[in-house]
Design a protein around this motif. Structure first.
Motif, PDB file in Angstrom:
ATOM      1  N   ARG A   1       6.760  12.947   8.106  1.00  0.00           N
ATOM      2  CA  ARG A   1       6.436  14.012   7.158  1.00  0.00           C
ATOM      3  C   ARG A   1       5.479  13.486   6.081  1.00  0.00           C
ATOM      4  NH1 ARG A   1      11.570  16.564   4.631  1.00  0.00           N
ATOM      5  NH2 ARG A   1      11.955  14.380   4.052  1.00  0.00           N
ATOM      6  N   LEU A   2       5.724  12.302   5.593  1.00  0.00           N
ATOM      7  CA  LEU A   2       4.876  11.720   4.537  1.00  0.00           C
ATOM      8  C   LEU A   2       3.473  11.461   5.088  1.00  0.00           C
ATOM      9  CD1 LEU A   2       6.579   9.129   2.161  1.00  0.00           C
ATOM     10  CD2 LEU A   2       4.106   9.458   2.226  1.00  0.00           C
ATOM     11  N   HIS A   3       3.434  10.904   6.320  1.00  0.00           N
ATOM     12  CA  HIS A   3       2.144  10.568   6.946  1.00  0.00           C
ATOM     13  C   HIS A   3       1.326  11.829   7.178  1.00  0.00           C
ATOM     14  CE1 HIS A   3      -0.771   8.551   9.437  1.00  0.00           C
ATOM     15  NE2 HIS A   3      -0.416   9.169  10.533  1.00  0.00           N
ATOM     16  N   ARG A   4       1.970  12.810   7.784  1.00  0.00           N
ATOM     17  CA  ARG A   4       1.238  14.061   8.071  1.00  0.00           C
ATOM     18  C   ARG A   4       0.902  14.756   6.762  1.00  0.00           C
ATOM     19  NH1 ARG A   4       2.106  16.512  13.129  1.00  0.00           N
ATOM     20  NH2 ARG A   4       2.972  18.440  12.295  1.00  0.00           N
ATOM     21  N   GLY A   5       1.791  14.613   5.770  1.00  0.00           N
ATOM     22  CA  GLY A   5       1.531  15.233   4.461  1.00  0.00           C
ATOM     23  C   GLY A   5       0.270  14.649   3.827  1.00  0.00           C
ATOM     24  N   ALA A   6      -0.018  13.383   4.190  1.00  0.00           N
ATOM     25  CA  ALA A   6      -1.224  12.740   3.624  1.00  0.00           C
ATOM     26  C   ALA A   6      -2.416  12.955   4.555  1.00  0.00           C
ATOM     27  CB  ALA A   6      -0.941  11.242   3.435  1.00  0.00           C
ATOM     28  N   GLY A   7      -2.195  13.920   5.522  1.00  0.00           N
ATOM     29  CA  GLY A   7      -3.305  14.266   6.412  1.00  0.00           C
ATOM     30  C   GLY A   7      -3.464  13.277   7.551  1.00  0.00           C
ATOM     31  N   GLY A   8      -2.445  12.461   7.780  1.00  0.00           N
ATOM     32  CA  GLY A   8      -2.543  11.426   8.809  1.00  0.00           C
ATOM     33  C   GLY A   8      -2.353  11.961  10.208  1.00  0.00           C
TER      34      GLY A   8
ATOM     35  N   ALA B   1       8.616  -4.987  -4.882  1.00  0.00           N
ATOM     36  CA  ALA B   1       8.138  -4.288  -6.086  1.00  0.00           C
ATOM     37  C   ALA B   1       7.411  -5.255  -7.009  1.00  0.00           C
ATOM     38  CB  ALA B   1       9.324  -3.638  -6.797  1.00  0.00           C
ATOM     39  N   THR B   2       7.989  -6.428  -7.228  1.00  0.00           N
ATOM     40  CA  THR B   2       7.375  -7.411  -8.127  1.00  0.00           C
ATOM     41  C   THR B   2       6.010  -7.870  -7.617  1.00  0.00           C
ATOM     42  OG1 THR B   2       9.538  -8.168  -8.907  1.00  0.00           O
ATOM     43  CG2 THR B   2       7.713  -9.717  -9.131  1.00  0.00           C
ATOM     44  N   LEU B   3       5.847  -7.895  -6.313  1.00  0.00           N
ATOM     45  CA  LEU B   3       4.557  -8.288  -5.714  1.00  0.00           C
ATOM     46  C   LEU B   3       3.640  -7.087  -5.550  1.00  0.00           C
ATOM     47  CD1 LEU B   3       5.933 -10.769  -3.031  1.00  0.00           C
ATOM     48  CD2 LEU B   3       4.696 -11.369  -5.124  1.00  0.00           C
ATOM     49  N   GLU B   4       4.047  -5.920  -6.110  1.00  0.00           N
ATOM     50  CA  GLU B   4       3.236  -4.691  -6.091  1.00  0.00           C
ATOM     51  C   GLU B   4       2.880  -4.244  -4.668  1.00  0.00           C
ATOM     52  OE1 GLU B   4       0.741  -4.503 -10.031  1.00  0.00           O
ATOM     53  OE2 GLU B   4       0.342  -6.427  -9.020  1.00  0.00           O
ATOM     54  N   ILE B   5       3.836  -4.398  -3.743  1.00  0.00           N
ATOM     55  CA  ILE B   5       3.657  -3.925  -2.365  1.00  0.00           C
ATOM     56  C   ILE B   5       4.305  -2.540  -2.248  1.00  0.00           C
ATOM     57  CG2 ILE B   5       4.174  -4.369   0.063  1.00  0.00           C
ATOM     58  CD1 ILE B   5       2.408  -6.541  -1.010  1.00  0.00           C
ATOM     59  N   PRO B   6       3.539  -1.512  -1.845  1.00  0.00           N
ATOM     60  CA  PRO B   6       4.161  -0.198  -1.639  1.00  0.00           C
ATOM     61  C   PRO B   6       5.229  -0.310  -0.560  1.00  0.00           C
ATOM     62  CG  PRO B   6       1.769  -0.038  -1.568  1.00  0.00           C
ATOM     63  CD  PRO B   6       2.117  -1.505  -1.506  1.00  0.00           C
ATOM     64  N   ALA B   7       6.457   0.064  -0.894  1.00  0.00           N
ATOM     65  CA  ALA B   7       7.552  -0.105   0.069  1.00  0.00           C
ATOM     66  C   ALA B   7       8.637   0.927  -0.170  1.00  0.00           C
ATOM     67  CB  ALA B   7       8.144  -1.510  -0.059  1.00  0.00           C
ATOM     68  N   ILE B   8       9.286   1.306   0.904  1.00  0.00           N
ATOM     69  CA  ILE B   8      10.436   2.204   0.837  1.00  0.00           C
ATOM     70  C   ILE B   8      11.579   1.543   1.600  1.00  0.00           C
ATOM     71  CG2 ILE B   8      11.355   4.501   1.374  1.00  0.00           C
ATOM     72  CD1 ILE B   8       8.490   5.547   1.473  1.00  0.00           C
ATOM     73  N   GLY B   9      12.731   1.460   0.964  1.00  0.00           N
ATOM     74  CA  GLY B   9      13.923   0.981   1.663  1.00  0.00           C
ATOM     75  C   GLY B   9      14.667   2.195   2.188  1.00  0.00           C
ATOM     76  N   TYR B  10      15.055   2.176   3.456  1.00  0.00           N
ATOM     77  CA  TYR B  10      15.793   3.287   4.060  1.00  0.00           C
ATOM     78  C   TYR B  10      17.171   2.797   4.485  1.00  0.00           C
ATOM     79  CZ  TYR B  10      11.682   6.382   4.444  1.00  0.00           C
ATOM     80  OH  TYR B  10      10.597   7.203   4.179  1.00  0.00           O
TER      81      TYR B  10
ATOM     82  N   ASN C   1       4.414   7.299 -10.599  1.00  0.00           N
ATOM     83  CA  ASN C   1       3.048   6.885 -10.264  1.00  0.00           C
ATOM     84  C   ASN C   1       3.033   6.030  -9.005  1.00  0.00           C
ATOM     85  OD1 ASN C   1       0.846   7.703 -12.313  1.00  0.00           O
ATOM     86  ND2 ASN C   1       2.618   7.211 -13.614  1.00  0.00           N
ATOM     87  N   THR C   2       4.111   5.253  -8.811  1.00  0.00           N
ATOM     88  CA  THR C   2       4.199   4.466  -7.566  1.00  0.00           C
ATOM     89  C   THR C   2       4.343   5.405  -6.372  1.00  0.00           C
ATOM     90  OG1 THR C   2       5.275   2.649  -8.761  1.00  0.00           O
ATOM     91  CG2 THR C   2       5.471   2.659  -6.361  1.00  0.00           C
ATOM     92  N   ILE C   3       5.195   6.420  -6.510  1.00  0.00           N
ATOM     93  CA  ILE C   3       5.408   7.385  -5.410  1.00  0.00           C
ATOM     94  C   ILE C   3       4.083   8.089  -5.082  1.00  0.00           C
ATOM     95  CG2 ILE C   3       6.543   9.565  -4.805  1.00  0.00           C
ATOM     96  CD1 ILE C   3       8.974   8.574  -6.478  1.00  0.00           C
ATOM     97  N   ARG C   4       3.330   8.393  -6.107  1.00  0.00           N
ATOM     98  CA  ARG C   4       2.027   9.064  -5.893  1.00  0.00           C
ATOM     99  C   ARG C   4       1.187   8.199  -4.961  1.00  0.00           C
ATOM    100  NH1 ARG C   4      -0.696  10.471 -11.395  1.00  0.00           N
ATOM    101  NH2 ARG C   4       0.432  12.485 -11.355  1.00  0.00           N
ATOM    102  N   ASN C   5       1.291   6.921  -5.120  1.00  0.00           N
ATOM    103  CA  ASN C   5       0.524   5.988  -4.273  1.00  0.00           C
ATOM    104  C   ASN C   5       0.884   6.142  -2.802  1.00  0.00           C
ATOM    105  OD1 ASN C   5      -1.272   4.669  -5.783  1.00  0.00           O
ATOM    106  ND2 ASN C   5      -0.097   2.764  -6.002  1.00  0.00           N
ATOM    107  N   TYR C   6       2.204   6.305  -2.541  1.00  0.00           N
ATOM    108  CA  TYR C   6       2.642   6.361  -1.139  1.00  0.00           C
ATOM    109  C   TYR C   6       1.856   7.442  -0.397  1.00  0.00           C
ATOM    110  CZ  TYR C   6       7.001   3.974  -2.717  1.00  0.00           C
ATOM    111  OH  TYR C   6       7.943   3.124  -3.255  1.00  0.00           O
ATOM    112  N   ARG C   7       1.572   8.529  -1.168  1.00  0.00           N
ATOM    113  CA  ARG C   7       0.990   9.703  -0.494  1.00  0.00           C
ATOM    114  C   ARG C   7      -0.482   9.488  -0.157  1.00  0.00           C
ATOM    115  NH1 ARG C   7       5.061  12.825  -1.079  1.00  0.00           N
ATOM    116  NH2 ARG C   7       6.247  13.083  -2.994  1.00  0.00           N
ATOM    117  N   ARG C   8      -1.108   8.494  -0.814  1.00  0.00           N
ATOM    118  CA  ARG C   8      -2.544   8.304  -0.568  1.00  0.00           C
ATOM    119  C   ARG C   8      -2.706   7.764   0.848  1.00  0.00           C
ATOM    120  NH1 ARG C   8      -3.858   4.596  -5.389  1.00  0.00           N
ATOM    121  NH2 ARG C   8      -5.591   3.989  -4.016  1.00  0.00           N
ATOM    122  N   SER C   9      -3.511   8.414   1.663  1.00  0.00           N
ATOM    123  CA  SER C   9      -3.588   8.095   3.103  1.00  0.00           C
ATOM    124  C   SER C   9      -3.954   6.640   3.336  1.00  0.00           C
ATOM    125  CB  SER C   9      -4.632   9.003   3.764  1.00  0.00           C
ATOM    126  OG  SER C   9      -5.850   8.799   3.087  1.00  0.00           O
TER     127      SER C   9
END
Ligand SMILES: CCc1ccc([C@H](C)CC(=O)N[C@@H]2O[C@H](CO)[C@@H](O)[C@H](O)[C@H]2O)cc1
Length: 822
Positions: free
Chosen positions: A303-310, A137-146, A58-66
């Motif tokens: 890819r994620l950005h364009r995937g969300a129509g960005g 994560a604990t502060l509920e900030i959408p984040a990806i570590g690369y 469900n968190t990943i689903r959030n990333y995709r929301r533009s």
């Protein structure tokens, strides 16, 4: 009717027990009676993993929301530590699982001990990245570590005859239940070759890059669970694979090696972590590793950005990318290449997007750690990026020329290219020019950045410079590693402190309370007993849990001055030898830390510690009043029982050298008192806990500069300080090296003739301060009050506070709570 919970998500103890049994049977393929402890660990790990999956997806689903803005933390290192313990705590299921495991006839502690920790980092920088991911994560900030999925992490350290021996870290040998490979999200990364200009179908000038080699980047995702929230962010680590893993043509021609050489070459890329913690090696493979994960990460984000129509012109509104030191700094050039060459944005628009996307954190002032790549190497590996860097530099220097009125000296200093001798690409300069925010990791460090290594950039862009004092996660570094103290705290002030660490201040009210003091001391005593038992079992050294536990654990480095600590030990030892009846406070000196394999002096420092230990620990005259212990293989797992057991935290670096330190915070949080210099975050810790609750000594940064400018001669200090002279002479005499006077000569000579880190200048102040420590330790109530006040006043040093500041001042992101939809 019997209610049967879903095996995958149920939290009933019976359901958990059954789920473990099912995973053992179906995943491990083992009957319980023949299963190993590791099989049970894997079965439990998968049982826990099932229970975090709804949060994760469900968190990943959030990333995709533009409209959702995502933080991307780019780091060559993530020193995560073991997963199972912290995931049980953050999911709030520790006691349930402990019971379910007990019902399976096992002990949770034994399964926890089975986990191989992912040692994908060297020290402070890597561990900070891990603490920050947990706080995001604990502060509920959408984040990806690369980052990079090294097949072999930081080496395991063994001590043979008192010397460090590096052993390959085969952390993946039994598989890793905490990652999911995502081959479907693989991307291609190019290396070498040449560039070619051409005019595109719209008649525009374009450049194409014809690479010599292409490697496939395959992501492996690891869940980072927040504490008591639904947010479970993703750590995406990239593994290199051959674009074409098997070359059939070569095979048919009987060239069997040719058939797989690409595979070997490619996989070599992410084979091993560079074990250097400061000194630079400038190896080509290191640059290849850096470019590899950066290109994978940016391609993934696009890819994620364009995937969300960005639209790529708004890329910086989707992603806030943080560069964890210069190791990922090539990202500035790579994003420009992707936006201009691949996606045909005009240069200026692309540059606008790029600068708004990146923030840069510097973690060190040591000149030898500031990365710069020889131009030929950089140009041959990344020909298109070099062209782009030239273009960036051109435009930047045009701007700077205006500001500095053509001061060519200044322009040469600012340039991305070091033309002074051999030509180099200055990665810190690329990061500064390509970022909208630049920060240091402690107030003193951020000031020094503006006054020294980045002063020209500060003059040009003062508005870019910020400070973000480091922090540590209280979930791992108090709740997990010190459950007894956590319970005492919770019994007195409730549980809010876990996510609002400032709440600890309520403990001030109990600092003088005799009963609370007794409980506080009792817990410290119990934790020290545990560490004493561990040291007895593993190192066969008996230590006295009532002695003062004086601990220095961190990477071995001359600027961290572990050898100054040794000079204190020898000084105490000489006092006892001079007067065996002397009444000194019994002390146990505990060291831990790895030396970079090529760092000879650091390895010699380990040897002098183990050599002094051997003599002092076995000298009947000392009769156990002093014990010296070197804990091997210092890593996250082995550090967790150490921080809670300390009475005294050694933070004794030369002023101006330790950017921040984070171990200093972990010790104080667990009630240790600090003996330290005014360096890094020590300055802010002392301000927070109160000068009266901190053992300060040593030259300040200003005094260091004055002494060095006025011509520092360590020999004078050696000559005029009898205790120092006696201690150094004892080392030089071969007393600790079975009569071998040559062994420690390099160390002694460097101290008496050069002493770049001013040990001899700080010696007397250090010894005097240590004597004060001894006296204070005798005043049990006073010490306990100071210990309680240290913990009570450490709220500021939570990584939650640091991350809130990054979100507010650099990333401009706000929390998003995750709904668990089926
Ligand atoms: C190129 C080799 C190399 C590898 C790692 C590094 C890191 C920057 C070294 C590091 O870990 N620095 C430490 O970062 C911590 C987190 O900010 C600080 O608390 C420490 O003071 C700093 O030494 C430099 C150079």
């Amino acid at each position: 009717s019997i209610q049967v919970e879903d095996d995958r998500s149920g939290l009933g103890i019976e359901t958990l027990r059954r789920a473990i049994a099912d995973n053992l049977f179906y995943l491990q393929g083992k009957w319980p009676e023949i299963a190993t402890l590791n099989d049970f660990y894997m079965a439990l790990a998968n049982t826990v993993r099932d229970r975090l999956m709804p949060r994760w997806l469900n968190t990943i689903r959030n990333y995709r929301r533009s409209e959702v803005r995502v933080v991307a933390y780019l780091s060559a290192e993530f020193l995560l530590g073991p997963h199972l313990g912290i995931k049980l705590i953050n999911l709030g299921i520790e006691e349930l699982v402990r019971q379910a495991v007990a019902d399976s006839g096992l002990a949770l502690e034994d399964l926890l001990a089975q986990e191989e920790e992912p040692g994908l980092g060297n020290g402070g920088l890597g561990r900070l990245a891990a603490c920050y991911m947990e706080s995001l994560a604990t502060l509920e900030i959408p984040a990806i570590g690369y980052g990079i999925r090294y097949e072999f992490g930081i080496f395991d350290q063994e001590l043979r005859d008192g010397w460090q021996v590096e052993v390959t870290d085969k952390w993946l040998q039994y598989g890793n239940p905490w990652e999911i490979p995502r081959p479907e999200s693989a991307v291609m990364v190019r290396f070498g070759g040449r560039t070619e200009a051409y005019t595109d179908d719209e008649g525009a000038y374009r450049v194409r890059w014809i690479p010599a080699r292409v490697v496939k980047g395959v992501p492996y995702d690891t869940p980072i669970v927040g504490y008591y929230v639904n947010t479970t962010n993703t750590l995406r680590l990239w593994r290199a694979e051959a674009a074409e893993s098997f070359n059939f043509q070569a095979f048919n021609q009987g060239d069997y090696y040719g058939a797989v050489d690409q595979k070997i070459y490619s996989e070599n890329l992410t084979k091993v972590l560079y074990p250097n913690d400061e000194p630079l090696q400038g190896k080509q493979l290191r640059l290849e590793q850096q470019y590899f994960f950066v290109s994978c990460a940016l391609q993934d984000m696009i890819r994620l950005h364009r995937g969300a129509g960005g639209d790529l012109r708004q890329f910086h509104q989707k992603f806030a990318v943080q560069l964890n030191d210069t190791h990922p700094a090539v990202a500035v050039a790579e994003l420009m290449r992707l936006l201009v060459d691949e996606h045909r944005l005009p240069w200026d628009a692309a540059w606008e997007v790029s600068q708004s996307t990146f923030g840069f954190t510097n973690h060190t002032l040591l000149p030898e750690a500031l990365e710069k790549w020889p131009l030929p190497l950089f140009g041959s590996l990344l020909p298109r990026h070099l062209e782009i860097i030239y273009e960036i530099n051109q435009r930047f220097l045009d701007q700077a020329r205006v500001h500095f009125l053509g001061d060519s000296q200044k322009l040469a200093q600012l340039s991305l290219i070091d033309e002074s001798g051999e030509r180099y690409v200055r990665m810190a300069h690329l990061a500064c020019v390509g970022s909208h925010a630049i920060n240091g990791v402690a107030e003193l460090h951020s000031e020094l950045l503006k006054q020294t290594v980045l002063k020209d950039f500060y003059q040009l862009w003062p508005q870019k410079f910020q400070n973000k004092t480091n922090g540590v996660t209280p979930r791992r570094w108090l709740l997990l590693c010190n459950p007894r103290l956590s319970q005492l705290i919770t019994e007195h002030i409730g549980t809010d402190w876990v996510c609002q660490l400032e709440q600890l201040r309520q403990l001030e009210a109990y600092a003088e309370d005799r009963e609370f003091q007794r409980q506080w001391r009792q817990i410290k005593r119990a934790v020290k007993q545990d560490l004493a038992d561990h040291i007895q079992q593993t190192l066969n050294i008996a230590i006295n849990p009532d002695s003062l536990f004086d601990i220095q654990v961190k990477r071995i480095h001359e600027y961290k001055r572990q050898h100054l600590n040794v000079l204190h030990i020898i000084t105490l030892y000489n006092r006892i030898r001079r007067n065996p009846d002397i009444d000194i406070v019994p002390r146990t000196f505990i060291f831990g830390g790895k030396a970079a394999p090529g760092y000879i002096m650091a390895k010699l420092m380990i040897k002098v510690i183990t050599s002094v230990a051997e003599v002092v620990n076995n000298d009947p005259q000392v009769c156990d009043r002093i014990k010296v212990v070197f804990l091997p293989d210092y890593n996250v797992t082995n550090s967790q029982p150490v921080y809670p057991a300390a009475d005294l935290s050694e933070q004794i670096s030369t002023a101006g050298k330790e950017a921040s330190g984070t171990g200093n915070m972990k010790f104080s949080l667990n009630g240790a008192l600090t003996i330290g210099t005014l360096d890094g975050a020590n300055v802010e810790i002392r301000q927070a806990v109160g000068a009266e609750n901190f053992f300060l000594f040593g030259l300040t940064i200003e005094e260091v500069q004055q002494l060095q400018e006025s011509g520092y001669n360590p020999w004078d200090y050696y000559n005029r300080t009898p205790d120092l002279k006696e201690a150094i002479n004892l080392i030089n005499s071969g007393f600790f090296s079975h009569g071998n006077r040559e062994l420690f000569k390099p160390l002694v000579d460097s101290l008496v003739y050069d002493d770049p880190y001013l040990l001899l200048a700080d010696y007397s102040a250090y010894i005097d301060c240590q004597d004060t420590v001894g006296q204070r330790f005798r005043e049990t109530d006073t010490w306990t009050r100071m210990s309680i006040l240290n913990s009570a006043r450490m709220g500021y040093f939570s990584s939650d506070r640091a991350i809130r500041e990054y979100c507010q001042d650099i990333w401009h992101v706000t929390p998003i709570s995750v709904q668990l939809k089926p």
